[in-house]
Design a protein around this motif. Structure first.
Motif, PDB file in Angstrom:
ATOM      1  N   MET A   1       0.874  -1.143  -0.188  1.00 28.68           N
ATOM      2  CA  MET A   1       0.011  -0.050  -0.098  1.00 28.68           C
ATOM      3  C   MET A   1       0.792   1.252   0.112  1.00 28.68           C
ATOM      4  O   MET A   1       1.610   1.297   0.699  1.00 28.68           O
ATOM      5  CB  MET A   1      -0.845   0.148   1.324  1.00 28.68           C
ATOM      6  CG  MET A   1      -1.956  -1.042   1.345  1.00 28.68           C
ATOM      7  SD  MET A   1      -3.265  -0.409   0.179  1.00 28.68           S
ATOM      8  CE  MET A   1      -4.763  -1.322   1.050  1.00 28.68           C
ATOM      9  N   SER A   2       0.308   2.186  -0.828  1.00 28.32           N
ATOM     10  CA  SER A   2       1.171   3.316  -0.719  1.00 28.32           C
ATOM     11  C   SER A   2       0.395   4.537  -0.078  1.00 28.32           C
ATOM     12  O   SER A   2      -0.961   4.472   0.052  1.00 28.32           O
ATOM     13  CB  SER A   2       1.326   3.912  -2.394  1.00 28.32           C
ATOM     14  OG  SER A   2       2.240   2.880  -3.011  1.00 28.32           O
ATOM     15  N   LYS A   3       1.021   5.522   0.643  1.00 25.13           N
ATOM     16  CA  LYS A   3       0.651   6.529   1.180  1.00 25.13           C
ATOM     17  C   LYS A   3       0.523   7.901   0.475  1.00 25.13           C
ATOM     18  O   LYS A   3       1.266   8.163  -0.239  1.00 25.13           O
ATOM     19  CB  LYS A   3       1.336   6.873   2.485  1.00 25.13           C
ATOM     20  CG  LYS A   3       1.366   5.926   3.622  1.00 25.13           C
ATOM     21  CD  LYS A   3       2.136   6.530   4.769  1.00 25.13           C
ATOM     22  CE  LYS A   3       1.867   5.599   6.070  1.00 25.13           C
ATOM     23  NZ  LYS A   3       2.779   6.135   6.956  1.00 25.13           N
ATOM     24  N   VAL A   4      -0.791   8.203  -0.047  1.00 26.24           N
ATOM     25  CA  VAL A   4      -1.025   9.306  -0.988  1.00 26.24           C
ATOM     26  C   VAL A   4      -1.900  10.391  -0.388  1.00 26.24           C
ATOM     27  O   VAL A   4      -2.540  10.063   0.723  1.00 26.24           O
ATOM     28  CB  VAL A   4      -1.806   8.766  -2.355  1.00 26.24           C
ATOM     29  CG1 VAL A   4      -0.888   7.528  -2.996  1.00 26.24           C
ATOM     30  CG2 VAL A   4      -2.768   7.976  -2.045  1.00 26.24           C
ATOM     31  N   THR A   5      -1.924  11.451  -0.963  1.00 31.17           N
ATOM     32  CA  THR A   5      -2.563  12.577  -0.656  1.00 31.17           C
ATOM     33  C   THR A   5      -3.627  12.949  -1.830  1.00 31.17           C
ATOM     34  O   THR A   5      -3.226  13.071  -2.911  1.00 31.17           O
ATOM     35  CB  THR A   5      -1.660  14.023  -0.580  1.00 31.17           C
ATOM     36  OG1 THR A   5      -0.817  13.715   0.323  1.00 31.17           O
ATOM     37  CG2 THR A   5      -2.716  15.160  -0.109  1.00 31.17           C
ATOM     38  N   ILE A   6      -4.869  13.332  -1.535  1.00 35.16           N
ATOM     39  CA  ILE A   6      -5.899  13.430  -2.101  1.00 35.16           C
ATOM     40  C   ILE A   6      -6.312  14.688  -1.836  1.00 35.16           C
ATOM     41  O   ILE A   6      -6.592  15.174  -0.935  1.00 35.16           O
ATOM     42  CB  ILE A   6      -7.184  12.574  -2.244  1.00 35.16           C
ATOM     43  CG1 ILE A   6      -6.670  11.193  -2.300  1.00 35.16           C
ATOM     44  CG2 ILE A   6      -8.266  12.899  -3.078  1.00 35.16           C
ATOM     45  CD1 ILE A   6      -7.878  10.133  -1.946  1.00 35.16           C
ATOM     46  N   ARG A   7      -6.177  15.867  -2.931  1.00 36.83           N
ATOM     47  CA  ARG A   7      -6.558  17.156  -2.853  1.00 36.83           C
ATOM     48  C   ARG A   7      -8.040  17.121  -3.291  1.00 36.83           C
ATOM     49  O   ARG A   7      -8.585  16.786  -4.340  1.00 36.83           O
ATOM     50  CB  ARG A   7      -5.666  18.008  -3.964  1.00 36.83           C
ATOM     51  CG  ARG A   7      -4.180  18.101  -3.684  1.00 36.83           C
ATOM     52  CD  ARG A   7      -3.541  19.163  -4.070  1.00 36.83           C
ATOM     53  NE  ARG A   7      -2.287  19.183  -3.541  1.00 36.83           N
ATOM     54  CZ  ARG A   7      -0.978  19.417  -4.337  1.00 36.83           C
ATOM     55  NH1 ARG A   7      -1.290  19.707  -5.516  1.00 36.83           N
ATOM     56  NH2 ARG A   7       0.089  19.584  -3.808  1.00 36.83           N
ATOM     57  N   ILE A   8      -8.756  17.752  -2.320  1.00 35.64           N
ATOM     58  CA  ILE A   8     -10.072  17.781  -2.444  1.00 35.64           C
ATOM     59  C   ILE A   8     -10.530  19.184  -3.226  1.00 35.64           C
ATOM     60  O   ILE A   8     -10.291  20.280  -2.166  1.00 35.64           O
ATOM     61  CB  ILE A   8     -10.791  17.858  -0.955  1.00 35.64           C
ATOM     62  CG1 ILE A   8     -10.126  16.751  -0.222  1.00 35.64           C
ATOM     63  CG2 ILE A   8     -12.367  18.141  -0.960  1.00 35.64           C
ATOM     64  CD1 ILE A   8     -10.469  15.230  -1.000  1.00 35.64           C
ATOM     65  N   PRO A   9     -11.370  19.404  -4.084  1.00 32.10           N
ATOM     66  CA  PRO A   9     -12.013  20.675  -4.605  1.00 32.10           C
ATOM     67  C   PRO A   9     -12.938  21.043  -3.443  1.00 32.10           C
ATOM     68  O   PRO A   9     -13.781  20.512  -2.832  1.00 32.10           O
ATOM     69  CB  PRO A   9     -12.613  20.218  -5.898  1.00 32.10           C
ATOM     70  CG  PRO A   9     -13.078  18.732  -5.807  1.00 32.10           C
ATOM     71  CD  PRO A   9     -12.003  18.236  -4.842  1.00 32.10           C
ATOM     72  N   THR A  10     -13.146  22.543  -3.674  1.00 28.49           N
ATOM     73  CA  THR A  10     -13.903  23.203  -2.707  1.00 28.49           C
ATOM     74  C   THR A  10     -15.400  22.686  -2.715  1.00 28.49           C
ATOM     75  O   THR A  10     -15.892  22.690  -1.476  1.00 28.49           O
ATOM     76  CB  THR A  10     -14.070  24.880  -3.251  1.00 28.49           C
ATOM     77  OG1 THR A  10     -12.639  25.086  -2.936  1.00 28.49           O
ATOM     78  CG2 THR A  10     -14.960  25.568  -2.233  1.00 28.49           C
ATOM     79  N   PRO A  11     -16.033  22.085  -3.795  1.00 20.85           N
ATOM     80  CA  PRO A  11     -17.368  21.928  -3.563  1.00 20.85           C
ATOM     81  C   PRO A  11     -17.615  20.428  -2.916  1.00 20.85           C
ATOM     82  O   PRO A  11     -18.640  20.144  -2.592  1.00 20.85           O
ATOM     83  CB  PRO A  11     -17.847  21.424  -5.258  1.00 20.85           C
ATOM     84  CG  PRO A  11     -17.056  22.404  -6.111  1.00 20.85           C
ATOM     85  CD  PRO A  11     -15.608  22.425  -5.303  1.00 20.85           C
ATOM     86  N   LEU A  12     -16.326  19.782  -2.784  1.00 25.57           N
ATOM     87  CA  LEU A  12     -16.517  18.397  -1.923  1.00 25.57           C
ATOM     88  C   LEU A  12     -16.023  18.507  -0.439  1.00 25.57           C
ATOM     89  O   LEU A  12     -15.977  17.761   0.130  1.00 25.57           O
ATOM     90  CB  LEU A  12     -15.484  17.238  -2.607  1.00 25.57           C
ATOM     91  CG  LEU A  12     -16.224  16.963  -4.094  1.00 25.57           C
ATOM     92  CD1 LEU A  12     -15.234  15.948  -4.371  1.00 25.57           C
ATOM     93  CD2 LEU A  12     -17.676  16.522  -4.218  1.00 25.57           C
TER      94      LEU A  12
END
Length: 97
Positions: A1-12
């Protein structure tokens, strides 16, 4: 498993208590989105359609690469990768109001 970052857009961000980034562990984009959706009711429905594929108006990038040009939701992830969920922006051409 890899540790990743998810960037969240303003509407979510209402689904992430205002957070603009969420850390998850996943092998590929589908697992990352699934991990993001855990405990966040309604979030995945805004990103994925009924068949489990990306909605046409949602783009997902791994770094600067559009996953649609890669392996789609099966695009593998490495430690430190950054996914960006980007809603498509609709608009008219010049002179349109």
């Amino acid at each position: 498993m890899s540790k990743v970052t998810i960037r969240i857009p303003t509407p979510l961000r209402g689904h992430t208590q205002g957070a603009d980034e969420v850390q998850v562990e996943a092998r590929d984009v589908r697992e990352a989105l699934s991990a993001l959706g855990q405990g966040r009711e309604g979030l995945l429905a805004k990103v994925l359609g009924p068949e489990g594929e990306l909605r046409s108006f949602v783009n997902v990038f791994v770094g600067s690469r559009d996953v649609r040009a890669l392996a789609g939701l099966a695009t593998p992830l490495a430690d430190g990768d950054v996914l960006a969920i980007i809603p498509a922006v609709a608009g008219g051409g010049p002179g349109r109001a």
